[in-house]
Design an enzyme around this catalytic site. Structure first.
Site, PDB file in Angstrom:
ATOM      1  N   ASP A   1       0.881  -1.089  -0.082  1.00  0.00           N
ATOM      2  CA  ASP A   1       0.005   0.062   0.012  1.00  0.00           C
ATOM      3  C   ASP A   1       0.909   1.473   0.006  1.00  0.00           C
ATOM      4  O   ASP A   1       2.101   0.960   0.161  1.00  0.00           O
ATOM      5  CB  ASP A   1      -1.076   0.054   1.312  1.00  0.00           C
ATOM      6  CG  ASP A   1      -0.327  -0.542   2.581  1.00  0.00           C
ATOM      7  OD1 ASP A   1       0.996  -0.178   2.575  1.00  0.00           O
ATOM      8  OD2 ASP A   1      -1.119  -1.015   3.318  1.00  0.00           O
TER       9      ASP A   1
ATOM     10  N   ASN B   1      -7.541  -2.997  14.278  1.00  0.00           N
ATOM     11  CA  ASN B   1      -9.084  -3.297  13.905  1.00  0.00           C
ATOM     12  C   ASN B   1      -9.226  -4.226  12.963  1.00  0.00           C
ATOM     13  O   ASN B   1     -10.061  -4.524  12.321  1.00  0.00           O
ATOM     14  CB  ASN B   1      -9.395  -1.733  13.217  1.00  0.00           C
ATOM     15  CG  ASN B   1      -8.769  -1.369  12.040  1.00  0.00           C
ATOM     16  OD1 ASN B   1      -7.680  -1.973  11.525  1.00  0.00           O
ATOM     17  ND2 ASN B   1      -9.289  -0.513  11.331  1.00  0.00           N
TER      18      ASN B   1
ATOM     19  N   HIS C   1      -7.102  -4.699  10.048  1.00  0.00           N
ATOM     20  CA  HIS C   1      -7.143  -4.572   8.676  1.00  0.00           C
ATOM     21  C   HIS C   1      -5.920  -5.478   8.251  1.00  0.00           C
ATOM     22  O   HIS C   1      -4.827  -5.400   8.940  1.00  0.00           O
ATOM     23  CB  HIS C   1      -6.978  -3.002   8.578  1.00  0.00           C
ATOM     24  CG  HIS C   1      -5.841  -2.209   8.865  1.00  0.00           C
ATOM     25  ND1 HIS C   1      -5.876  -1.073   9.454  1.00  0.00           N
ATOM     26  CD2 HIS C   1      -4.560  -2.472   8.668  1.00  0.00           C
ATOM     27  CE1 HIS C   1      -4.641  -0.599   9.634  1.00  0.00           C
ATOM     28  NE2 HIS C   1      -3.725  -1.545   9.272  1.00  0.00           N
TER      29      HIS C   1
ATOM     30  N   GLU D   1      -9.723  -1.719   5.405  1.00  0.00           N
ATOM     31  CA  GLU D   1     -10.249  -1.280   6.696  1.00  0.00           C
ATOM     32  C   GLU D   1     -11.490  -2.310   6.701  1.00  0.00           C
ATOM     33  O   GLU D   1     -12.148  -2.932   5.724  1.00  0.00           O
ATOM     34  CB  GLU D   1     -10.637   0.066   6.519  1.00  0.00           C
ATOM     35  CG  GLU D   1      -9.582   0.862   6.422  1.00  0.00           C
ATOM     36  CD  GLU D   1      -8.838   0.958   7.691  1.00  0.00           C
ATOM     37  OE1 GLU D   1      -8.748   0.199   8.769  1.00  0.00           O
ATOM     38  OE2 GLU D   1      -8.127   2.264   7.995  1.00  0.00           O
TER      39      GLU D   1
HETATM   40  C1  GLP Z   1       0.012   0.210   8.626  1.00  0.00           C
HETATM   41  C2  GLP Z   1       0.077  -0.678   7.167  1.00  0.00           C
HETATM   42  C3  GLP Z   1      -0.287  -1.909   7.279  1.00  0.00           C
HETATM   43  C4  GLP Z   1       0.480  -2.624   8.642  1.00  0.00           C
HETATM   44  C5  GLP Z   1      -0.091  -1.967   9.636  1.00  0.00           C
HETATM   45  C6  GLP Z   1       0.333  -2.515  10.923  1.00  0.00           C
HETATM   46  O1  GLP Z   1      -1.394   0.626   8.665  1.00  0.00           O
HETATM   47  N1  GLP Z   1      -0.552  -0.037   6.157  1.00  0.00           N
HETATM   48  O2  GLP Z   1       0.221  -2.614   6.104  1.00  0.00           O
HETATM   49  O3  GLP Z   1       0.280  -3.882   8.375  1.00  0.00           O
HETATM   50  O4  GLP Z   1      -0.012  -0.656   9.873  1.00  0.00           O
HETATM   51  O5  GLP Z   1       1.235  -1.784  11.495  1.00  0.00           O
HETATM   52  P1  GLP Z   1       2.309  -2.021  12.670  1.00  0.00           P
HETATM   53  O6  GLP Z   1       3.066  -3.161  12.301  1.00  0.00           O
HETATM   54  O7  GLP Z   1       3.133  -0.792  12.664  1.00  0.00           O
HETATM   55  O8  GLP Z   1       1.469  -2.117  13.770  1.00  0.00           O
END
Ligand code: GLP
Length: 243
Positions: free
Chosen positions: A68, A137, A139, A144
């Site tokens: 993303d 959440n 995702h 989302e």
């Molecule tokens: C972001 C990214 C996701 C990632 C998520 C969790 O929102 N776009 O791809 O998996 O955060 O991130 P973290 O590992 O920092 O908790």
């Protein structure tokens, strides 16, 4: 029913988790002449990228695709995922930047940018191993709650919860983008092997819902239950609600 493999590996500390994840990635790199690896940003995969850098492996045959990218940040913004990936993998792993792909958030037509990204993934032969993190959440990438389970790469609006979770990378909540381009859940499910990395107590409930709750749009990561080959690497805190 089709055969499904879900391996859950628990690791007590970040270095062990990073090494276990690196072993999965190195195996994927060795298994194909031109491997295609999907990469995640966020804090969770950092130990993996450190372990890969320390491995001294040759990554030159691989192509890399991001999950993303934010929409609305100027080119070169330090928190754009293009810059995050440059810092986290391109430089430490010595990758050719031409082989590291992200959806292009600077195109006027973002629908076209999304379609182009899907075509690029397809032209590379699809993703062999997709590294994933998990939102608190539920995702996956920036899909989302409510995202269709068969969704494709597209423009998505970030929830306030996700923006607050990512606020730590920005000066204020107002600076966190409201939109992104993200691989869809259907896109992610086409990767041949999924590697989910989950760290911290704040993800325990989301991980339990993803792996043991009902499959549905309320918890996007529950689609993992429908994939044939998933490896989950979780630290003890994240795995605390799994039996
Ligand atoms: C972001 C990214 C996701 C990632 C998520 C969790 O929102 N776009 O791809 O998996 O955060 O991130 P973290 O590992 O920092 O908790």
């Amino acid at each position: 029913m089709s055969s499904r493999t879900l391996n859950l590996i628990r690791c007590s500390d970040p270095a062990a988790l990073g090494q276990a994840a690196a072993d999965v990635v190195l195996a994927a790199l060795a298994a194909a002449p031109e491997p295609v690896i999907g990469v995640a940003t966020g804090s969770s995969p950092s130990p993996l990228y450190k372990a890969l850098a320390a491995s001294g492996a040759d990554f030159s045959s691989a192509a890399w695709f991001a999950l993303d990218e934010y929409v609305g940040l100027p080119p070169g913004h330090p928190e754009s995922y293009a810059e995050v990936l440059r810092r986290e993998i391109v430089e430490p792993l010595g990758l050719d930047p031409q082989r590291v792909h992200l959806p292009d958030p600077h195109r006027v037509d973002l629908k076209d940018a999304a379609r182009r990204y899907e075509r690029q993934i397809a032209a590379a032969g699809g993703i062999d191993l997709q590294i994933l993190g998990l939102g608190r959440n539920g995702h996956l990438a920036f899909n989302e709650p409510g995202a269709p389970l068969d969704s494709r790469t597209r423009l998505e609006t970030l929830t306030e919860d996700t923006r607050r979770a990512n606020q730590r990378f920005f000066a204020s909540l107002d600076d966190v983008p409201t939109h992104c381009l993200t691989q869809g859940l259907g896109t992610i499910l086409e990767a041949r092997h999924l590697l989910l990395i989950v760290r911290g107590a704040g993800k325990a409930e989301a991980l339990a819902r993803a792996l043991t709750g009902p499959v549905g749009t309320d918890c996007p990561a529950s689609v993992l239950q429908t994939h044939g080959h998933v490896t989950v690497l979780a630290d003890d805190a994240a795995a605390s609600l799994l039996s």
